[in-house]
Design a protein around this motif. Structure first.
Motif, PDB file in Angstrom:
ATOM      1  N   SER A 158       5.491  39.808  19.343  1.00  0.00           N
ATOM      2  CA  SER A 158       5.582  38.667  19.701  1.00  0.00           C
ATOM      3  C   SER A 158       4.797  38.059  20.684  1.00  0.00           C
ATOM      4  O   SER A 158       4.763  36.929  20.803  1.00  0.00           O
ATOM      5  CB  SER A 158       7.190  38.599  20.459  1.00  0.00           C
ATOM      6  N   SER A 172       1.696  38.708  20.797  1.00  0.00           N
ATOM      7  CA  SER A 172       0.222  38.652  20.098  1.00  0.00           C
ATOM      8  C   SER A 172      -0.726  39.475  20.710  1.00  0.00           C
ATOM      9  O   SER A 172      -1.932  39.269  20.961  1.00  0.00           O
ATOM     10  CB  SER A 172      -0.228  36.890  20.213  1.00  0.00           C
ATOM     11  N   ARG A 217       6.966  41.242   5.305  1.00  0.00           N
ATOM     12  CA  ARG A 217       7.160  40.128   5.446  1.00  0.00           C
ATOM     13  C   ARG A 217       8.488  39.610   5.974  1.00  0.00           C
ATOM     14  O   ARG A 217       9.376  39.675   5.250  1.00  0.00           O
ATOM     15  CB  ARG A 217       6.895  39.104   4.594  1.00  0.00           C
ATOM     16  N   ARG A 218       8.964  39.993   7.424  1.00  0.00           N
ATOM     17  CA  ARG A 218      10.198  40.099   7.937  1.00  0.00           C
ATOM     18  C   ARG A 218      10.606  38.519   8.386  1.00  0.00           C
ATOM     19  O   ARG A 218       9.999  38.274   9.719  1.00  0.00           O
ATOM     20  CB  ARG A 218      10.323  41.037   8.820  1.00  0.00           C
ATOM     21  N   GLY A 219      11.130  37.778   7.981  1.00  0.00           N
ATOM     22  CA  GLY A 219      11.256  36.431   8.435  1.00  0.00           C
ATOM     23  C   GLY A 219      10.017  35.815   8.242  1.00  0.00           C
ATOM     24  O   GLY A 219       9.223  35.642   7.168  1.00  0.00           O
ATOM     25  N   TYR A 220       9.647  35.405   9.648  1.00  0.00           N
ATOM     26  CA  TYR A 220       8.058  34.729   9.611  1.00  0.00           C
ATOM     27  C   TYR A 220       6.970  35.788  10.269  1.00  0.00           C
ATOM     28  O   TYR A 220       6.022  35.461  10.699  1.00  0.00           O
ATOM     29  CB  TYR A 220       8.254  33.540  10.091  1.00  0.00           C
ATOM     30  N   VAL A 221       7.653  37.028  10.494  1.00  0.00           N
ATOM     31  CA  VAL A 221       6.628  38.003  11.145  1.00  0.00           C
ATOM     32  C   VAL A 221       6.295  38.989  10.114  1.00  0.00           C
ATOM     33  O   VAL A 221       6.793  39.293   9.263  1.00  0.00           O
ATOM     34  CB  VAL A 221       7.182  38.486  12.543  1.00  0.00           C
ATOM     35  N   ASP A 222       5.271  39.839  10.317  1.00  0.00           N
ATOM     36  CA  ASP A 222       4.699  40.739   9.368  1.00  0.00           C
ATOM     37  C   ASP A 222       4.521  42.121  10.242  1.00  0.00           C
ATOM     38  O   ASP A 222       4.126  42.269  11.570  1.00  0.00           O
ATOM     39  CB  ASP A 222       3.150  40.522   9.142  1.00  0.00           C
ATOM     40  N   GLY A 244      21.213  40.477  14.177  1.00  0.00           N
ATOM     41  CA  GLY A 244      20.841  39.443  13.177  1.00  0.00           C
ATOM     42  C   GLY A 244      20.133  39.950  11.896  1.00  0.00           C
ATOM     43  O   GLY A 244      19.652  41.116  11.906  1.00  0.00           O
ATOM     44  N   ILE A 245      20.140  39.216  10.871  1.00  0.00           N
ATOM     45  CA  ILE A 245      19.535  39.518   9.699  1.00  0.00           C
ATOM     46  C   ILE A 245      18.301  38.704   9.095  1.00  0.00           C
ATOM     47  O   ILE A 245      18.555  37.240   9.375  1.00  0.00           O
ATOM     48  CB  ILE A 245      20.652  39.599   8.545  1.00  0.00           C
ATOM     49  N   LYS A 246      17.297  39.233   8.771  1.00  0.00           N
ATOM     50  CA  LYS A 246      16.077  38.300   7.982  1.00  0.00           C
ATOM     51  C   LYS A 246      16.030  38.589   6.610  1.00  0.00           C
ATOM     52  O   LYS A 246      15.980  40.089   6.483  1.00  0.00           O
ATOM     53  CB  LYS A 246      14.967  38.521   9.048  1.00  0.00           C
ATOM     54  N   PRO A 247      15.515  38.010   5.878  1.00  0.00           N
ATOM     55  CA  PRO A 247      15.105  38.283   4.676  1.00  0.00           C
ATOM     56  C   PRO A 247      13.945  39.123   4.602  1.00  0.00           C
ATOM     57  O   PRO A 247      12.821  39.043   5.761  1.00  0.00           O
ATOM     58  CB  PRO A 247      14.790  36.809   3.770  1.00  0.00           C
ATOM     59  N   VAL A 248      13.465  39.905   3.872  1.00  0.00           N
ATOM     60  CA  VAL A 248      12.080  40.842   3.845  1.00  0.00           C
ATOM     61  C   VAL A 248      11.487  40.781   2.468  1.00  0.00           C
ATOM     62  O   VAL A 248      12.136  41.031   1.388  1.00  0.00           O
ATOM     63  CB  VAL A 248      12.411  42.222   4.359  1.00  0.00           C
ATOM     64  N   ILE A 249      10.060  40.775   2.528  1.00  0.00           N
ATOM     65  CA  ILE A 249       9.342  40.841   1.311  1.00  0.00           C
ATOM     66  C   ILE A 249       8.680  42.140   1.622  1.00  0.00           C
ATOM     67  O   ILE A 249       8.033  42.334   2.660  1.00  0.00           O
ATOM     68  CB  ILE A 249       8.456  39.531   1.088  1.00  0.00           C
TER      69      ILE A 249
END
Lengths: 234, 422
Positions: free
Chosen positions: A81, A83, A217-222, A184-189
């Protein structure tokens, strides 16, 4: 010349106009009943796909049912987070594989297509002695993969994979006021590539080995995972 | 070929993979770490009104940059050959870094930080916004001094002439790159500086001081001129002490608007008790003869090398605090102090103007003169007398209009806490 051409044109008509010719019998040949012979069977040959599995030729070579279970270990380069490069940690997990291509008779599909149901887990603690967070990150994905054998009958195959799932994070933040749960839960690609081998170790048992590089790609982070897995295919 | 349904699923998943955005003044509801009224640090829900990109912690109040590297090396040829401020900045900032990427969970419209650094950074941004609002509410501070504060979060900052290792366990305003630094922690294992409201407001106050007193110069004229002096640097020592003292005063004054209330010991949650005690604005303290002597005779390195600017600064801040509390006019004093930063009125100039007048001779910029500028901007007679009394008492200043003296109304009476210095 004209008479000859007229005769050629009329010949078929004249032939059809004649009555059935008289049957001239041939001598019946006598042959030995025991002698080998070829007979014409008017039944069309069965398609291999219509046969029951025990009679498929490919299954004679590879009697696996098409399932595998693997344990995974690797390096998880998590999103950072602040960077400042990846947040490196060790992680592990389990993977179930269904070689779904075996349901399809055509050769490229049979050996190429598989689907993974995977679970990765990792944990971390960050902070000072009095203010810190603890987290456990679980990533669950369902991802098809396509194998490309490195050579005919080669033990190793290169594979490409893409899928999706969810990331479930549990944990807490601790201050001098105590511990507060955070989850929390996030979508993953998921997408990646690697090498896969299935060396045979029994009549219907193989080792299943992979080396792979996977991105999430976990939510908006990689995140990136560089890992190794090994298990049994049966 | 993937089926259209699979493609649609992919599009939907990518759609959910976007970072949250918000358009001010729509507030962003977020959890940050704040002191409760009982003084205990806990997660608390706040509304941030200036955020535009929550994931980058970027908004009109400021923005956070991660992964930066700053090398302050006087032997660096790039530094030596720099002819403009931009060249110098480029020479110092070896890696500009990148916007941070805070990770949140959206829980019923409230953003919950998902990791330690996001808690830190989100809280730091909240303190930035609160600090800017404090100055906005207090005085006629131009927006250019308050908005778009650049904060390097956990940068690698190496002052080569201070040792072989990058700096840790500190937060600072660094004028040359016009930025705040929140440095990594190492020995400090209590409350991180980024979530310490007082520390963040203190550092933000240095930015306001730079923008108003030094007119936003990366290398202020007074510092540039006076630091080249060989030997004692009295004007520079006073200037450094003022900067620290005013920053402490604003940090405490700003805390009075928090749910915890006025926190004169804001250092205590992050630093050793001894440090907190030494910077406690409510504690009675007096200028010693040795400190006064060092103020006017030591060079900048000698004076600041052992933190004397903080010692004098705390004396200034505690005197102002005493005057504010004794009269119940804290907000008037906050405003008067900010008014004193810069005032173009020739009959009542501000510090910026006095600095320009004294630029040729730093010995003319005395503690008495600087405090006289502050006092002259207090309009309420009662508050002015109280400030005069406290400043003269604690700083060991004589009343009068002579060199180094404190100009106060004729009826001003010196306080009785401290002995009169010879």
């Amino acid at each position: 010349m004209r008479r000859l051409l007229l005769a050629l044109c009329l010949a078929p008509t004249l032939a059809l106009a004649q009555e059935d010719p008289e049957f001239i019998p041939y001598d019946e040949p006598s042959y030995d009943e025991e002698a080998p012979r070829r007979e014409y069977d008017p039944t069309p040959p069965p398609d291999e796909a219509d046969l029951d599995h025990p009679f498929r030729l490919s299954r004679l070579d590879d009697r696996n049912a098409g399932f595998a279970v693997e344990g995974m270990v690797g390096l998880f380069f998590g999103a950072n987070s602040r960077s400042a490069g990846p947040d490196l940690r060790l992680n592990g997990g389990l993977r179930g594989t269904w070689e779904v291509g075996r349901m399809i008779a055509a050769d490229p599909w049979r050996e190429a297509l598989l689907v993974d149901l995977s679970w990765w887990a990792s944990g971390s603690r960050e902070g000072t002695q009095t203010v810190f967070t603890q987290e456990a990150l679980h990533i669950f994905t369902l991802a098809p993969a396509w194998n490309f054998p490195l050579a005919p009958n080669a033990p190793w195959a290169f594979f490409l994979q893409a899928g999706a799932g969810i990331a479930w994070q549990t944990g807490s933040v601790t201050t001098d006021g105590g511990m507060v749960p955070v989850a929390g839960i996030k979508p993953v690609i998921q997408y990646g590539l690697g090498l896969r081998a299935r060396p045979q170790i029994g009549e219907a048992l193989h080792l299943s080995i992979r080396l792979e590089l996977t991105r999430f790609r976990r939510g908006y982070v990689d995140d990136t995972w560089l890992g190794y897995s090994m298990g049994l295919a049966f | 070929m993937p089926s259209p349904r699979l493609l649609l699923l992919g599009v939907v998943l990518f759609g959910t993979a976007c970072e949250p955005t918000v358009t001010p003044p729509n507030p962003t509801r977020m959890m940050v770490l704040l002191k409760d009224p009982d003084g205990v640090l806990r997660p608390n829900q706040v509304e941030l009104t200036t955020l535009t990109r929550p994931a980058a912690l970027e908004g009109t109040a400021g923005f956070l940059i991660g992964g930066a590297r700053i090398e302050v090396d006087p032997s660096d040829p790039l530094v030596q050959n720099a002819r403009t401020y931009e060249q110098l900045r480029d020479a110092l900032v070896k890696d500009e870094g990148r916007p941070v990427k805070a990770e949140f969970f959206d829980q019923a419209g409230v953003l919950w930080p998902a990791d330690f650094h996001t808690w830190n950074m989100a809280t730091a941004y909240y303190h930035l916004e609160r600090s800017a609002q404090y100055f906005r509410d207090t005085g006629a501070v131009p927006e250019s001094a308050l908005d778009k504060a650049r904060v390097y979060y956990f940068p690698k900052v190496h002052f080569h002439d201070e040792g072989p290792d990058p700096m840790v366990d500190n937060a600072m305003w660094y004028s040359l790159v016009q930025s705040l630094f929140v440095l990594p922690f190492d020995a400090l294992q209590t409350e991180p500086l980024s979530i310490n409201a007082g520390v963040m407001t203190h550092e933000f106050s240095h930015r306001v001081f730079n923008r108003l007193v030094h007119r936003g110069a990366p290398m202020p004229a007074a510092i540039n001129a006076w630091s080249s002096t060989v030997g004692s640097t009295p004007g520079l020592n006073v200037l450094d002490a003022l900067d620290e003292g005013f920053a402490d005063f604003h940090a405490v004054a700003s805390s009075c608007r928090s749910r915890f209330g006025c926190d004169t010991r804001f250092m205590s949650t992050s630093f050793d008790p001894e440090v907190a005690d030494n910077r406690d604005l409510a504690a009675p303290r007096c200028m010693s003869a040795a400190l006064a002597n060092a103020l006017y005779t030591a060079g900048r390195e000698e004076f600041g090398g052992v933190g004397r600017q903080y010692a004098v600064g705390t004396l200034i801040a505690s005197a102002l605090w005493e005057a504010a509390e004794s009269t119940g006019q804290r907000e008037s004093l906050e405003q008067a102090l900010l008014d004193a930063y810069s005032d173009e009125n020739l009959s009542n100039p501000g510090l910026a103007q006095v600095l320009e007048l004294t630029l040729p001779d730093q010995t003319a910029f005395t503690l008495g003169l600087a405090m006289s500028v502050v006092v002259s901007h207090i309009s309420d007679p009662t508050l002015k007398l109280a400030a005069c009394s406290s400043l003269a008492d604690r700083l060991g200043l004589q009343f009068g209009s002579g060199y180094g003296q404190l100009m106060c109304p004729d009826n001003a009476v010196r306080g009785t806490t401290c002995e009169v210095l010879p």
